[in-house]
Design a protein around this motif. Structure first.
Motif, PDB file in Angstrom:
ATOM      1  N   VAL A 201       0.836  -1.200   0.000  1.00  0.00           N
ATOM      2  CA  VAL A 201       0.000   0.000   0.000  1.00  0.00           C
ATOM      3  C   VAL A 201       0.873   1.253   0.000  1.00  0.00           C
ATOM      4  CG1 VAL A 201      -1.822   1.265   1.204  1.00  0.00           C
ATOM      5  CG2 VAL A 201      -1.854  -1.235   1.184  1.00  0.00           C
ATOM      6  N   ASN A 202       1.949   1.238   0.764  1.00  0.00           N
ATOM      7  CA  ASN A 202       2.833   2.405   0.806  1.00  0.00           C
ATOM      8  C   ASN A 202       3.448   2.693  -0.563  1.00  0.00           C
ATOM      9  OD1 ASN A 202       2.652   3.411   3.449  1.00  0.00           O
ATOM     10  ND2 ASN A 202       4.005   1.813   4.237  1.00  0.00           N
ATOM     11  N   ARG A 203       3.802   1.654  -1.300  1.00  0.00           N
ATOM     12  CA  ARG A 203       4.341   1.857  -2.653  1.00  0.00           C
ATOM     13  C   ARG A 203       3.287   2.505  -3.552  1.00  0.00           C
ATOM     14  NH1 ARG A 203       6.034  -3.605  -4.922  1.00  0.00           N
ATOM     15  NH2 ARG A 203       6.339  -2.348  -6.807  1.00  0.00           N
ATOM     16  N   VAL A 204       2.060   2.043  -3.421  1.00  0.00           N
ATOM     17  CA  VAL A 204       0.974   2.646  -4.209  1.00  0.00           C
ATOM     18  C   VAL A 204       0.816   4.122  -3.857  1.00  0.00           C
ATOM     19  CG1 VAL A 204      -1.515   2.655  -4.601  1.00  0.00           C
ATOM     20  CG2 VAL A 204      -0.279   0.487  -4.548  1.00  0.00           C
ATOM     21  N   LEU A 205       0.809   4.423  -2.566  1.00  0.00           N
ATOM     22  CA  LEU A 205       0.592   5.802  -2.143  1.00  0.00           C
ATOM     23  C   LEU A 205       1.737   6.714  -2.567  1.00  0.00           C
ATOM     24  CD1 LEU A 205      -0.978   5.305   1.393  1.00  0.00           C
ATOM     25  CD2 LEU A 205      -2.123   5.949  -0.735  1.00  0.00           C
ATOM     26  N   GLU A 206       2.954   6.207  -2.580  1.00  0.00           N
ATOM     27  CA  GLU A 206       4.085   7.013  -3.072  1.00  0.00           C
ATOM     28  C   GLU A 206       3.884   7.355  -4.543  1.00  0.00           C
ATOM     29  OE1 GLU A 206       7.553   4.735  -2.289  1.00  0.00           O
ATOM     30  OE2 GLU A 206       7.416   4.943  -0.092  1.00  0.00           O
ATOM     31  N   ASP A 207       3.442   6.376  -5.331  1.00  0.00           N
ATOM     32  CA  ASP A 207       3.200   6.621  -6.752  1.00  0.00           C
ATOM     33  C   ASP A 207       2.043   7.595  -6.945  1.00  0.00           C
ATOM     34  OD1 ASP A 207       3.754   5.488  -9.655  1.00  0.00           O
ATOM     35  OD2 ASP A 207       1.572   5.575  -9.410  1.00  0.00           O
ATOM     36  N   VAL A 208       0.982   7.401  -6.167  1.00  0.00           N
ATOM     37  CA  VAL A 208      -0.179   8.295  -6.259  1.00  0.00           C
ATOM     38  C   VAL A 208       0.223   9.730  -5.931  1.00  0.00           C
ATOM     39  CG1 VAL A 208      -2.376   8.883  -5.165  1.00  0.00           C
ATOM     40  CG2 VAL A 208      -1.896   6.512  -5.816  1.00  0.00           C
ATOM     41  N   TRP A 327     -13.033  -8.038   1.704  1.00  0.00           N
ATOM     42  CA  TRP A 327     -12.927  -6.704   1.107  1.00  0.00           C
ATOM     43  C   TRP A 327     -11.506  -6.159   1.224  1.00  0.00           C
ATOM     44  CZ3 TRP A 327     -11.885  -1.643   2.573  1.00  0.00           C
ATOM     45  CH2 TRP A 327     -12.258  -0.645   1.647  1.00  0.00           C
ATOM     46  N   VAL A 328     -10.858  -6.355   2.362  1.00  0.00           N
ATOM     47  CA  VAL A 328      -9.481  -5.889   2.524  1.00  0.00           C
ATOM     48  C   VAL A 328      -8.558  -6.663   1.596  1.00  0.00           C
ATOM     49  CG1 VAL A 328      -7.525  -5.740   4.128  1.00  0.00           C
ATOM     50  CG2 VAL A 328      -9.820  -5.058   4.870  1.00  0.00           C
ATOM     51  N   ARG A 329      -8.799  -7.977   1.439  1.00  0.00           N
ATOM     52  CA  ARG A 329      -7.962  -8.766   0.533  1.00  0.00           C
ATOM     53  C   ARG A 329      -8.136  -8.285  -0.907  1.00  0.00           C
ATOM     54  NH1 ARG A 329      -4.731  -8.955   3.471  1.00  0.00           N
ATOM     55  NH2 ARG A 329      -3.582  -9.858   1.731  1.00  0.00           N
ATOM     56  N   GLU A 330      -9.369  -7.930  -1.267  1.00  0.00           N
ATOM     57  CA  GLU A 330      -9.597  -7.393  -2.606  1.00  0.00           C
ATOM     58  C   GLU A 330      -8.874  -6.062  -2.787  1.00  0.00           C
ATOM     59  OE1 GLU A 330     -10.940  -8.565  -5.210  1.00  0.00           O
ATOM     60  OE2 GLU A 330     -12.137 -10.277  -4.566  1.00  0.00           O
ATOM     61  N   THR A 331      -8.801  -5.283  -1.720  1.00  0.00           N
ATOM     62  CA  THR A 331      -8.101  -4.002  -1.784  1.00  0.00           C
ATOM     63  C   THR A 331      -6.622  -4.225  -2.079  1.00  0.00           C
ATOM     64  OG1 THR A 331      -9.658  -3.060  -0.186  1.00  0.00           O
ATOM     65  CG2 THR A 331      -7.576  -1.872  -0.542  1.00  0.00           C
ATOM     66  N   ILE A 332      -6.013  -5.186  -1.404  1.00  0.00           N
ATOM     67  CA  ILE A 332      -4.598  -5.476  -1.648  1.00  0.00           C
ATOM     68  C   ILE A 332      -4.394  -5.996  -3.068  1.00  0.00           C
ATOM     69  CG2 ILE A 332      -2.615  -6.845  -0.899  1.00  0.00           C
ATOM     70  CD1 ILE A 332      -3.530  -4.547   0.991  1.00  0.00           C
ATOM     71  N   ARG A 333      -5.327  -6.803  -3.542  1.00  0.00           N
ATOM     72  CA  ARG A 333      -5.226  -7.279  -4.926  1.00  0.00           C
ATOM     73  C   ARG A 333      -5.276  -6.104  -5.903  1.00  0.00           C
ATOM     74  NH1 ARG A 333      -8.622  -8.101  -8.959  1.00  0.00           N
ATOM     75  NH2 ARG A 333     -10.489  -7.756  -7.683  1.00  0.00           N
ATOM     76  N   LEU A 334      -6.171  -5.153  -5.664  1.00  0.00           N
ATOM     77  CA  LEU A 334      -6.236  -3.974  -6.528  1.00  0.00           C
ATOM     78  C   LEU A 334      -4.944  -3.172  -6.475  1.00  0.00           C
ATOM     79  CD1 LEU A 334      -9.880  -2.738  -5.779  1.00  0.00           C
ATOM     80  CD2 LEU A 334      -9.061  -3.782  -7.900  1.00  0.00           C
ATOM     81  N   CYS A 335      -4.350  -3.078  -5.287  1.00  0.00           N
ATOM     82  CA  CYS A 335      -3.068  -2.367  -5.161  1.00  0.00           C
ATOM     83  C   CYS A 335      -1.980  -3.065  -5.966  1.00  0.00           C
ATOM     84  CB  CYS A 335      -2.662  -2.283  -3.690  1.00  0.00           C
ATOM     85  SG  CYS A 335      -3.612  -1.106  -2.708  1.00  0.00           S
ATOM     86  N   GLU A 336      -1.958  -4.374  -5.903  1.00  0.00           N
ATOM     87  CA  GLU A 336      -0.954  -5.126  -6.660  1.00  0.00           C
ATOM     88  C   GLU A 336      -1.169  -4.964  -8.156  1.00  0.00           C
ATOM     89  OE1 GLU A 336      -0.031  -8.765  -3.508  1.00  0.00           O
ATOM     90  OE2 GLU A 336      -1.716  -8.940  -4.914  1.00  0.00           O
TER      91      GLU A 336
END
Length: 350
Positions: A201-208, A327-336
């Protein structure tokens, strides 16, 4: 006066307690009765609780009609914030849009103050009832086309509207949405995250953060938005889709409103169809640039992570409990998927 019931907090409960209203349903209804007693005979009726999310929403059923009463939770909006929301609603009505209309009490007061105890005051607003049916995920994608047109008109009005000098609303930027002191708490407080999930998630947020810095806050990209235009805040009606619940409206990216339309359902199989229809409707009123369309996957994943913070701080709400552990697992999948290929979030859009 009502006395708020409190108990000692455990460390993992602090985030939730700061965000969620701790009054019981009975206490909320008692507050509502105090408010309604200030109104004239036409607004007197049976009070029932509709839902509790960011605030409590109640229905007042009279002999001839019904009203919606919103009681604000503490530590979110002050009186000036709420008055500013009503200013915008009035301006939208003047443009011919069907939005909530506040009702004044017998003394002409729109924003009510009611005491919970000697240390706490709540705000409340009574609105005229807006007819319509709440859509579900089975909704015809064409409904999103109508939503796109409505949202474009909202944004166009917001860009050209001269806000009153005393206007003040919440700010929705990257830090206030997903930062450590975000308005809805910390995303890493949600149950179900593993130690391996945090760096993803942190990698995603850095890119965002980098992409939003480049995208910028020009007046045609950032301004007054609804900020919570999800399915539960829409009403389907033969005369067109109506938008309700402007409680979160504030300053943010216009394309964040687009991301909010699929809130909690970003992983749904129909998401791309919904966004396709939204784009068609929106651009029929307000054409978007390539930069606007390209930022949509960024806004969608940022919104999803923001919602993790909301779920973590609102675990007692029906909405949070209905999501389930997957739902949280789906969130991580979307992040990946975002890190691997951002266009997967909008495969068919644009």
């Amino acid at each position: 006066m009502l006395t708020e019931q409190k108990s000692p907090l455990k460390p993992h409960e602090i985030n939730e307690a700061e965000q969620y209203d701790t009054l019981t349903d009975e206490q909320v209804i008692a507050l509502a009765q105090i408010v309604i007693n200030r109104y004239g005979p036409d607004q007197q009726g049976e009070i029932s609780l509709l839902c509790r999310s960011e605030n409590a929403t109640l229905k007042v059923q009279t002999d001839t009609t019904q009203y919606a009463l919103r009681i604000h939770r503490p530590n979110y909006h002050d009186k000036q914030d709420i008055r500013s929301e009503l200013h915008w609603l009035n301006a939208l009505q003047e443009c011919g849009m069907v939005v909530p209309n506040a009702v004044a009490d017998a003394n002409g007061i729109l924003v009510q103050e009611v005491q919970v105890d000697t240390n706490e005051t709540r705000y409340a607003v009574l609105f005229e009832w807006i007819a319509g049916e709440e859509p579900t995920t089975d909704v015809d994608p064409k409904a999103f086309e109508e939503l796109g047109r409505i949202m474009a008109r909202l944004h166009r009005q917001a860009i050209h509207w001269q806000r009153p000098t005393e206007f003040k609303r919440i700010v929705w930027d990257h830090e206030s949405m997903v930062g450590n002191r975000g308005h809805w708490g910390r995303w890493d407080a949600v149950e179900g995250l593993t130690a391996q999930d945090i760096p993803i998630v942190n990698r995603v947020l850095e890119d965002v953060a980098q992409k939003l810095k480049f995208y910028g806050k020009a007046p045609d990209r950032y301004g007054l938005i609804h900020a919570d235009l999800r399915l539960t805040n829409l009403l389907l009606h033969p005369d067109g889709t109506r938008v309700i619940d402007f409680d979160d409206c504030g300053l943010g990216w216009f394309m964040h409103d687009a991301a909010a339309t699929v809130s909690f359902f970003e992983h749904h199989p129909n998401m791309a169809q919904w966004m396709d229809a939204w784009l068609t409707g929106y651009q029929s009123i307000r054409p978007l640039t390539t930069h606007d369309i390209n930022i949509l996957p960024v806004m969608i994943i940022q919104r999803r992570i923001q919602l993790m913070a909301w779920v973590g701080s609102h675990q007692q709400t029906d909405m949070a409990q209905s999501l389930g552990s997957h739902w949280v697992r789906e969130t991580i999948r979307l992040c990946e998927e975002y890190l691997a290929d951002q266009t997967q979030l909008l495969r068919k859009a644009g």
